[in-house]
Design a protein around this motif. Structure first.
Motif, PDB file in Angstrom:
ATOM      1  N   ALA A  72      42.949  52.448  31.121  1.00 18.36           N
ATOM      2  CA  ALA A  72      44.096  52.656  32.001  1.00 18.36           C
ATOM      3  C   ALA A  72      44.271  51.516  32.983  1.00 18.36           C
ATOM      4  N   LEU A  73      43.178  51.095  33.614  1.00 21.29           N
ATOM      5  CA  LEU A  73      43.267  50.051  34.629  1.00 21.29           C
ATOM      6  C   LEU A  73      43.707  48.719  34.049  1.00 21.29           C
ATOM      7  N   MET A  74      43.368  48.471  32.794  1.00 19.93           N
ATOM      8  CA  MET A  74      43.762  47.212  32.171  1.00 19.93           C
ATOM      9  C   MET A  74      45.230  47.244  31.723  1.00 19.93           C
ATOM     10  N   LEU A 124      41.730  31.488  35.438  1.00 23.74           N
ATOM     11  CA  LEU A 124      40.603  32.391  35.225  1.00 23.74           C
ATOM     12  C   LEU A 124      39.830  32.616  36.521  1.00 23.74           C
ATOM     13  N   VAL A 125      39.572  31.539  37.258  1.00 18.21           N
ATOM     14  CA  VAL A 125      38.852  31.660  38.531  1.00 18.21           C
ATOM     15  C   VAL A 125      39.643  32.519  39.499  1.00 18.21           C
ATOM     16  N   ALA A 126      40.959  32.286  39.604  1.00 19.01           N
ATOM     17  CA  ALA A 126      41.786  33.050  40.541  1.00 19.01           C
ATOM     18  C   ALA A 126      41.871  34.517  40.147  1.00 19.01           C
ATOM     19  N   ALA A 127      42.147  34.789  38.863  1.00 17.38           N
ATOM     20  CA  ALA A 127      42.355  36.165  38.408  1.00 17.38           C
ATOM     21  C   ALA A 127      41.066  36.980  38.451  1.00 17.38           C
ATOM     22  N   LEU A 128      39.955  36.373  38.067  1.00 17.64           N
ATOM     23  CA  LEU A 128      38.682  37.099  38.104  1.00 17.64           C
ATOM     24  C   LEU A 128      38.157  37.200  39.532  1.00 17.64           C
ATOM     25  N   GLY A 129      38.447  36.176  40.342  1.00 17.92           N
ATOM     26  CA  GLY A 129      37.965  36.180  41.719  1.00 17.92           C
ATOM     27  C   GLY A 129      38.557  37.297  42.559  1.00 17.92           C
ATOM     28  N   ALA A 166      46.425  39.953  27.827  1.00 13.68           N
ATOM     29  CA  ALA A 166      45.777  41.251  27.652  1.00 13.68           C
ATOM     30  C   ALA A 166      44.259  41.138  27.750  1.00 13.68           C
ATOM     31  N   GLN A 167      43.699  40.172  27.022  1.00 15.64           N
ATOM     32  CA  GLN A 167      42.243  40.069  27.019  1.00 15.64           C
ATOM     33  C   GLN A 167      41.712  39.457  28.314  1.00 15.64           C
ATOM     34  N   GLY A 168      42.483  38.565  28.934  1.00 14.55           N
ATOM     35  CA  GLY A 168      42.094  38.056  30.240  1.00 14.55           C
ATOM     36  C   GLY A 168      42.100  39.168  31.273  1.00 14.55           C
ATOM     37  N   ALA A 169      43.133  40.009  31.246  1.00 13.94           N
ATOM     38  CA  ALA A 169      43.199  41.136  32.176  1.00 13.94           C
ATOM     39  C   ALA A 169      42.052  42.104  31.946  1.00 13.94           C
ATOM     40  N   SER A 170      41.646  42.267  30.688  1.00 11.37           N
ATOM     41  CA  SER A 170      40.543  43.191  30.396  1.00 11.37           C
ATOM     42  C   SER A 170      39.236  42.698  31.013  1.00 11.37           C
TER      43      SER A 170
END
Length: 510
Positions: A128-130, A274-279, A412-416
């Motif tokens: 759901a969160l993804m 990637l650094v920004a979104a995961l951070g 999709a997979q980055g958000a996951s």
């Protein structure tokens, strides 16, 4: 100048803020109510579970955090699944998984079965969160994308509020039924969503990647205000996906090769994304929101609120505050921008946590029932100011920002992966908070969270550029430059009109 044309086209077309896209995003975001309800209802249910099943603090922490550990499994698989079966069916799958977990928890005869049900529900929460913010981002126009991708966060907050209200109302049932009813009711939104998802369109961006541009155009014409806007957006999506004009692509690839492009051989812009979104996911729960929401009954008890009914009523106030200020964020995020709202939110969080730590420290060191009134009032008030500050920025913008910065092929997979990190940090806080405050005092725990919030502010200021108003297909361009280069470019843009004197305007127009 060429990069600005799509945005210029949409400035006149997007003012109606297509109601169909809003309705679809709302339905897709209902899945997030499940996560919020479970968090809110568990905060009160744990009081009754401990009494009925005779659980200890270790089991309570395990019960609180295991959902997030299992959500990690769901989130890591959800990206690939949604690339394969589509965004809409992934929402339906998440609802079914959570429904099974809710039924199991509601019928649990012992702690083991309850834990198993929470694990199953956790997998559904990960899905759901993804999927909710990704679906909203892919169906919304740039002008309202921030608001629509924040909808999952308001649904989470609404779910938390419903959970708090359920705790208060169902606490009057006999002990053996009360907490089971609280947890079992989480299946209701799942049933509603199973019907609602049938009227939702598929993500037009997913349809394009699957080589179905005609269907994507049909969806875009329903969610855009004018046919011309739909044609422009389809062309942008096809270009971003690397498709030929006839829609030819690696149809049915199901998201293969994404992990390699994300982690093994990322380009500089993808690495910065990637650094920004995961951070932002890493820092969201290090501000202590899960500790406040999940353990608010204990915090209120520590602050001097004695009876169970008073504690549960106070937690309802927390839920109302959270929901109200996220509504404020939804109204502001597309007007003010992501960065000002996020950084202002962190400023409020830091001040609130410092004052909460101070108030709780004074209360804890005072003689029983002789705490200074100012310290009690400060501790209780700053719980609410903290929740308000979090909800107006860090909460909704984390999901909005992380769902919009990825290129289409990686989204999709980055958000996951981001959701997986979010759940790990959530679990780390929820499963260790009791041990943490016993080790360094409850006031010390919140001083620690305040320091971590300062680090979050530095991270976002340096590494997360503004994305307000940009079409999804243009956001990757924002990350072409590193922080230093962006600072120099911004400084040059400010200085140019001043240094150019009367000719500055002509120079910039040229």
């Amino acid at each position: 100048m060429g990069g600005e044309k799509p945005r210029d086209v949409k400035e006149g077309d997007g003012e109606k803020k297509n109601k169909y896209a809003v309705r679809c995003s709302i339905i897709g975001s209902i899945i997030s109510i499940l996560m919020g309800y479970d968090t809110g209802v568990m905060s009160g249910a744990m009081l009754f579970i401990k009494e009925d099943l005779k659980t200890n603090d270790t089991q309570v922490q395990l019960l609180a955090g295991i959902l997030n550990v299992c959500a990690l499994v769901g989130s890591l698989t959800a990206g690939r699944v949604s690339d394969y079966i589509g965004r809409r069916l992934t929402i339906s799958l998440a609802a079914c998984i959570f429904l099974a977990g809710s039924v199991l928890m509601g019928l649990a005869p012992n702690f083991g079965t309850l834990l198993a049900g929470r694990c199953v529900a956790g997998v559904g929460v990960g899905y759901a969160l993804m999927i909710a913010p990704v679906y909203a981002a892919e169906i919304a126009s740039a002008e309202i994308r921030g608001s629509l991708t924040s909808l999952p966060e308001i649904c989470i907050s609404f779910g938390i509020l419903i959970g708090y209200v359920a705790n208060y109302l169902l606490a009057k049932l006999p002990l053996v039924y009360g907490w089971r009813a609280m947890l079992g009711l989480g299946g209701l939104p799942s049933a509603i969503l199973a019907l609602g998802v049938l009227v939702m369109p598929e993500s037009p961006r997913w349809l394009v990647v699957q080589g179905r541009p005609e269907q994507a155009l049909a969806v875009l014409r329903r969610v855009c205000d004018k046919p011309s806007e739909a044609d422009v957006r389809l062309a942008e999506i096809k270009a971003a996906a690397g498709l030929a004009d006839d829609g030819a692509a690696a149809v049915g690839s199901g998201g293969k090769g994404v992990w390699r492009e994300l982690f093994l051989h990322p380009t500089p812009p993808v690495r910065r994304i990637l650094v920004a979104a995961l951070g932002v996911h890493f820092f969201q729960h290090l501000t202590g929101i899960e500790a406040v929401v999940l353990y608010s009954p204990r915090i209120f008890k520590a602050a001097g609120i004695a009876t169970r009914n008073e504690v549960l009523a106070a937690t309802i106030g927390v839920g109302v505050t959270k929901t109200a200020f996220i509504l404020t964020a939804i109204l502001l995020v597309d007007r003010v921008g992501r960065r000002p709202l996020y950084l202002s939110s962190l400023a409020g969080i830091i001040a609130s946590l410092a004052c909460l730590g101070l108030g709780l420290t004074v209360v804890e060191r005072s003689a029983p029932h002789h705490s200074p009134t100012w310290a009690v009032v400060l501790a209780i008030a700053t719980v609410f100011t903290f929740v308000a500050s979090f909800s107006v920025g860090v909460g909704p913008i984390t999901w909005a920002y992380s769902s919009e910065v990825y290129p289409l092929r990686l989204r999709a997979q980055g958000a996951s992966v981001g959701v997986a990190i979010n759940r790990v940090m959530n679990a780390a806080v929820s499963m260790t908070f009791v041990s943490l405050y016993k080790g360094i005092t409850i006031g010390g725990a919140f001083f620690l969270f305040a320091g971590l919030a300062v680090a979050a502010a530095a991270f976002f200021y340096l590494l997360c550029p503004e994305t307000q108003g940009r079409p999804l297909e243009e956001i990757e361009e924002v990350f072409n430059l590193g922080w230093r280069a962006r600072r120099l470019t911004s400084a040059a843009a400010v200085e140019l009109p001043v240094s150019g004197g009367g000719n500055a305007r002509g120079s910039t127009m040229a």
